[in-house]
Design a protein around this motif. Structure first.
Motif, PDB file in Angstrom:
ATOM      1  N   THR A  34      -3.616  54.324   6.837  1.00 63.38           N
ATOM      2  CA  THR A  34      -3.908  53.793   8.119  1.00 63.38           C
ATOM      3  C   THR A  34      -2.775  53.435   8.643  1.00 63.38           C
ATOM      4  N   TYR A  35      -2.408  53.699   9.180  1.00 62.43           N
ATOM      5  CA  TYR A  35      -1.005  53.121  10.524  1.00 62.43           C
ATOM      6  C   TYR A  35      -1.069  51.520  10.941  1.00 62.43           C
ATOM      7  N   PRO A  36      -0.015  50.585   9.943  1.00 61.22           N
ATOM      8  CA  PRO A  36      -0.195  48.993  11.088  1.00 61.22           C
ATOM      9  C   PRO A  36      -0.063  49.747  12.330  1.00 61.22           C
ATOM     10  N   ASP A  37      -0.679  48.104  12.474  1.00 59.90           N
ATOM     11  CA  ASP A  37       0.126  47.678  13.840  1.00 59.90           C
ATOM     12  C   ASP A  37       1.332  47.296  14.667  1.00 59.90           C
ATOM     13  N   LYS A  38       1.838  48.072  14.980  1.00 65.99           N
ATOM     14  CA  LYS A  38       3.846  47.656  14.598  1.00 65.99           C
ATOM     15  C   LYS A  38       4.088  48.155  16.503  1.00 65.99           C
ATOM     16  N   HIS A  39       2.800  47.350  17.890  1.00 67.27           N
ATOM     17  CA  HIS A  39       3.436  47.507  18.811  1.00 67.27           C
ATOM     18  C   HIS A  39       4.740  47.071  19.466  1.00 67.27           C
ATOM     19  N   GLY A  40       5.103  48.278  20.805  1.00 65.89           N
ATOM     20  CA  GLY A  40       6.456  47.763  20.598  1.00 65.89           C
ATOM     21  C   GLY A  40       7.801  48.485  19.878  1.00 65.89           C
ATOM     22  N   THR A  41       7.340  49.121  18.181  1.00 68.34           N
ATOM     23  CA  THR A  41       7.920  50.091  17.429  1.00 68.34           C
ATOM     24  C   THR A  41       7.504  51.691  17.574  1.00 68.34           C
ATOM     25  N   THR A  42       8.532  51.961  16.930  1.00 69.84           N
ATOM     26  CA  THR A  42       8.164  53.684  16.624  1.00 69.84           C
ATOM     27  C   THR A  42       8.019  53.778  15.083  1.00 69.84           C
ATOM     28  N   ARG A  43       6.564  54.654  14.821  1.00 69.60           N
ATOM     29  CA  ARG A  43       6.534  54.897  14.106  1.00 69.60           C
ATOM     30  C   ARG A  43       7.243  55.953  13.488  1.00 69.60           C
ATOM     31  N   HIS A  44       8.094  55.832  12.144  1.00 74.60           N
ATOM     32  CA  HIS A  44       8.201  57.289  11.495  1.00 74.60           C
ATOM     33  C   HIS A  44       7.620  57.783  11.369  1.00 74.60           C
ATOM     34  N   LYS A  45       8.420  59.679  11.678  1.00 73.16           N
ATOM     35  CA  LYS A  45       6.593  60.870  11.813  1.00 73.16           C
ATOM     36  C   LYS A  45       7.016  60.595  10.336  1.00 73.16           C
ATOM     37  N   LEU A  46       7.498  60.415   9.115  1.00 69.95           N
ATOM     38  CA  LEU A  46       6.801  60.550   7.797  1.00 69.95           C
ATOM     39  C   LEU A  46       6.400  59.409   7.242  1.00 69.95           C
ATOM     40  N   GLU A  47       5.885  58.377   8.157  1.00 69.99           N
ATOM     41  CA  GLU A  47       5.248  56.742   7.080  1.00 69.99           C
ATOM     42  C   GLU A  47       3.751  57.066   7.119  1.00 69.99           C
ATOM     43  N   GLY A  48       3.080  56.622   5.207  1.00 68.87           N
ATOM     44  CA  GLY A  48       2.158  57.683   5.338  1.00 68.87           C
ATOM     45  C   GLY A  48       1.734  58.517   4.290  1.00 68.87           C
ATOM     46  N   ASP A  49       3.628  59.481   4.453  1.00 67.33           N
ATOM     47  CA  ASP A  49       3.662  60.999   3.463  1.00 67.33           C
ATOM     48  C   ASP A  49       3.386  60.413   2.072  1.00 67.33           C
ATOM     49  N   GLY A  50       2.094  61.590   1.552  1.00 69.32           N
ATOM     50  CA  GLY A  50       1.895  61.119   0.409  1.00 69.32           C
ATOM     51  C   GLY A  50       0.603  60.439  -0.265  1.00 69.32           C
ATOM     52  N   GLN A  51       0.279  59.633   1.045  1.00 70.63           N
ATOM     53  CA  GLN A  51      -1.250  59.077   0.662  1.00 70.63           C
ATOM     54  C   GLN A  51      -2.187  59.926   1.665  1.00 70.63           C
ATOM     55  N   PHE A  52      -3.241  60.695   0.346  1.00 66.32           N
ATOM     56  CA  PHE A  52      -4.165  61.568   1.300  1.00 66.32           C
ATOM     57  C   PHE A  52      -5.587  61.327   0.575  1.00 66.32           C
ATOM     58  N   ILE A  53      -6.828  61.483   1.125  1.00 68.64           N
ATOM     59  CA  ILE A  53      -8.107  61.433   0.866  1.00 68.64           C
ATOM     60  C   ILE A  53      -8.417  62.589  -0.586  1.00 68.64           C
ATOM     61  N   ALA A  54      -7.925  63.722   0.101  1.00 67.08           N
ATOM     62  CA  ALA A  54      -8.061  65.024  -0.516  1.00 67.08           C
ATOM     63  C   ALA A  54      -7.350  66.257  -0.190  1.00 67.08           C
ATOM     64  N   VAL A  55      -6.376  67.277  -1.299  1.00 67.09           N
ATOM     65  CA  VAL A  55      -6.177  68.003  -0.531  1.00 67.09           C
ATOM     66  C   VAL A  55      -6.535  69.381  -1.374  1.00 67.09           C
ATOM     67  N   TYR A  56      -6.100  70.213  -0.441  1.00 68.78           N
ATOM     68  CA  TYR A  56      -7.097  71.612  -0.689  1.00 68.78           C
ATOM     69  C   TYR A  56      -6.485  72.515  -0.835  1.00 68.78           C
ATOM     70  N   PHE A  57      -6.733  73.799  -1.223  1.00 71.17           N
ATOM     71  CA  PHE A  57      -6.140  75.260  -1.554  1.00 71.17           C
ATOM     72  C   PHE A  57      -6.654  76.392  -1.545  1.00 71.17           C
ATOM     73  N   GLY A  58      -6.267  77.365  -0.550  1.00 71.29           N
ATOM     74  CA  GLY A  58      -7.030  78.859  -0.412  1.00 71.29           C
ATOM     75  C   GLY A  58      -6.200  79.652   0.345  1.00 71.29           C
ATOM     76  N   LYS A  59      -7.181  80.655   0.392  1.00 73.70           N
ATOM     77  CA  LYS A  59      -6.163  82.382   1.068  1.00 73.70           C
ATOM     78  C   LYS A  59      -6.964  82.285   2.512  1.00 73.70           C
ATOM     79  N   LEU A  60      -5.661  82.233   3.789  1.00 76.23           N
ATOM     80  CA  LEU A  60      -6.341  82.400   4.426  1.00 76.23           C
ATOM     81  C   LEU A  60      -6.879  83.887   5.395  1.00 76.23           C
ATOM     82  N   ILE A  61      -8.134  83.540   5.894  1.00 72.04           N
ATOM     83  CA  ILE A  61      -8.738  84.375   5.997  1.00 72.04           C
ATOM     84  C   ILE A  61      -8.785  85.398   7.870  1.00 72.04           C
ATOM     85  N   GLU A  62      -8.416  83.975   8.349  1.00 79.46           N
ATOM     86  CA  GLU A  62      -9.052  84.220   9.687  1.00 79.46           C
ATOM     87  C   GLU A  62      -7.823  83.142  10.513  1.00 79.46           C
TER      88      GLU A  62
END
Length: 490
Positions: free
Chosen positions: A155-183
């Motif tokens: 959840t991005y903190p309120d940084k009004h007037g600033t630019t969030r770095h595009k990698l902010e929060g990287d590695g913090q996730f609920i779940a990770v999924y793996f599979g083979k693309l069908i369509e």
């Protein structure tokens, strides 16, 4: 035997996902296992869903028709951490073992709600080296594509007037999924194809492309079916239903909306742009409450966006005053939304074949809404299939799908606007609750404020500017384009 598939959804219209899946599953006779008995308990806010299907071909059919599906994958593993993911992948070796020996492949590492740096993408790919794939790595024409998806919980903190770095929060996730693309979701590009701004003929009430396509899917539009739009306007839903193979008949009380300028009606010009002009059976000008239909059970579906008075007021034939001697014919009078909705359901029961569907939008005040509002519209033989909200804050519009469940024949409706059921009577007459769509136009221009006898009513002019953003969403037109809409050119 049922297999599990990972569905990746577009982050739009979350409440529409399950109804669309169920509709297309019914169209193609596909059985879907959601993993829960009560579908209302599904968390549709998350873009990933693991579903059970009987075959890979069923998964492909859903991906090719559902507008909200971005991609479908053979589901191999998931976990709350990469350690859990790899343990699950090893346990499911029987799912991917056949690709190890001589299958060319490539990897995709993606995430929802954040960006993964390129270096960590490479680390994620290399962490699967235990799978020992011996085939060629081919980034352009691989036989299979292995996909890893991270679902971010950051959840991005309120940084009004600033630019969030595009990698902010990287590695913090609920779940990770793996599979083979069908369509890939091959229906998604239709949003560009039917973009209103690229259409040769449109108006200020034209429905945006994505919603028009979702509505067409709710009607189960397919080759050979006959669909009717009683408030066709500039034809937004006609093009999408015709694209899916249905034949379309349209009518409107104002013929100018259908015709536009020029020798060829505007709807037919736009239909030719999409290659579906031959599927527009006919267009006719009449008041739906005084329609020329002399027999029922003609249509497989009725699809429409009834006018509710914000951008174009609803009208029906009749005099505003009983003894008003008008010098022209025909006079019209306002058509209140709650009465229109009841009449529309009654008309659908008469005009639809058994099993046919009525799909329409109903605007409501969110704070005042109750389930009885929708059920109050029903009459005997009509049943709610889906009720999905497109939320605009203080108000929203609900995409209502009603199915005719009876084979009993009914007489033509009289359009006396008497509530169709006992529930409807209670909804309209009980002082404790007024349907959230009743007098919607007046509530809209008053800013949805509660009535106050001590204060004057809010000026409609003062609320129009504040409502402009919502109007642009509804009409999918920009301020500059609004100067070219139909009502300015007529």
């Amino acid at each position: 035997m049922t297999s599990q598939y990972l569905f990746v959804f577009a982050q739009a219209h979350a409440e529409f996902r399950i109804p669309e899946l169920l509709s297309i599953a019914e169209l193609y006779s596909i059985s879907i296992q959601f993993g829960v008995e009560d579908l209302s308990k599904l968390d549709v806010s998350r873009p990933f869903m693991v579903l059970g299907l009987d075959s890979e071909e069923d998964a492909r059919k859903l991906a090719r028709r559902c507008i909200l599906i971005k991609s479908v994958h053979d589901f191999w593993a998931s976990g709350s951490t990469y350690e859990e993911l790899h343990d699950c992948t090893r346990r499911n070796q029987h799912l991917w073992q056949k690709y190890v020996k001589d299958t060319s492949f490539k990897f995709r590492v993606d995430a929802h709600n954040h960006s993964i740096p390129q270096r960590r993408q490479r680390d994620v790919m290399e962490s699967f080296d235990y799978m020992n794939f011996l085939g060629e790595i081919n980034m352009k024409a691989a036989e299979i594509e292995l996909c890893v998806y991270e679902e971010c919980m950051y959840t991005y903190p309120d940084k009004h007037g600033t630019t969030r770095h595009k990698l902010e929060g990287d590695g913090q996730f609920i779940a990770v999924y793996f599979g083979k693309l069908i369509e890939e979701g091959t229906a998604r590009p239709l949003l560009t194809k039917f973009d209103v701004k690229k259409r040769s003929y449109f108006g200020n009430t034209s429905m945006e492309a994505e919603i028009s396509l979702l509505m067409a899917n709710q009607t189960l539009a397919s080759p050979g079916k006959l669909v009717y739009d009683p408030f066709i306007g500039t034809g937004s839903m006609a093009y999408t239903t015709a694209y899916f193979g249905a034949y379309v008949y349209g009518s409107d009380i104002d013929g100018r909306q259908m015709r536009g300028k020029g020798s060829t009606p505007g709807i037919l010009r736009a239909a030719s742009q999409y290659g579906v002009a031959e599927r527009i059976m006919d267009l006719c000008t009449f008041d739906v409450t005084r329609n020329p239909w002399r027999c029922g059970e003609m249509f497989d579906a009725i699809i429409t966006d009834p006018p509710y008075g914000v951008r174009a007021g609803a009208k029906r034939l009749g005099r505003k005053k009983p003894f008003d001697d008008q010098p022209y014919i025909p006079p019209t009078k306002p058509y209140e939304l709650s009465a229109l909705a009841v009449d529309l359901v009654c008309l659908a029961r008469y005009m639809l074949k058994p099993g046919g569907r009525l799909v329409f939008f109903l605007p409501t005040v969110n704070e005042d809404y109750a389930e009885i509002d929708i059920h109050s519209l029903l009459c005997d033989g009509m049943e709610i299939v889906a009720n999905s909200l497109q939320d605009f804050g203080s108000w929203g519009r609900r995409l209502i799908t009603v199915k005719k469940t009876t084979a009993e024949k009914f007489p033509p409706p009289t359009f006396d606007t008497v509530p169709a059921s006992a529930d409807a009577t209670a909804a309209f007459d009980t002082p404790q609750h007024i349907p959230a769509h009743k007098d919607f136009r007046e509530k809209y221009f008053q800013g949805f404020k509660k009535e106050d006898a001590d204060k004057p009513e809010a000026s409609p002019v003062g609320n129009v500017a504040g409502s402009l953003a919502a109007l642009r969403i509804l009409g999918d037109v920009t301020p500059n384009e609004q100067t070219t809409v139909l009502d300015r050119s007529l």
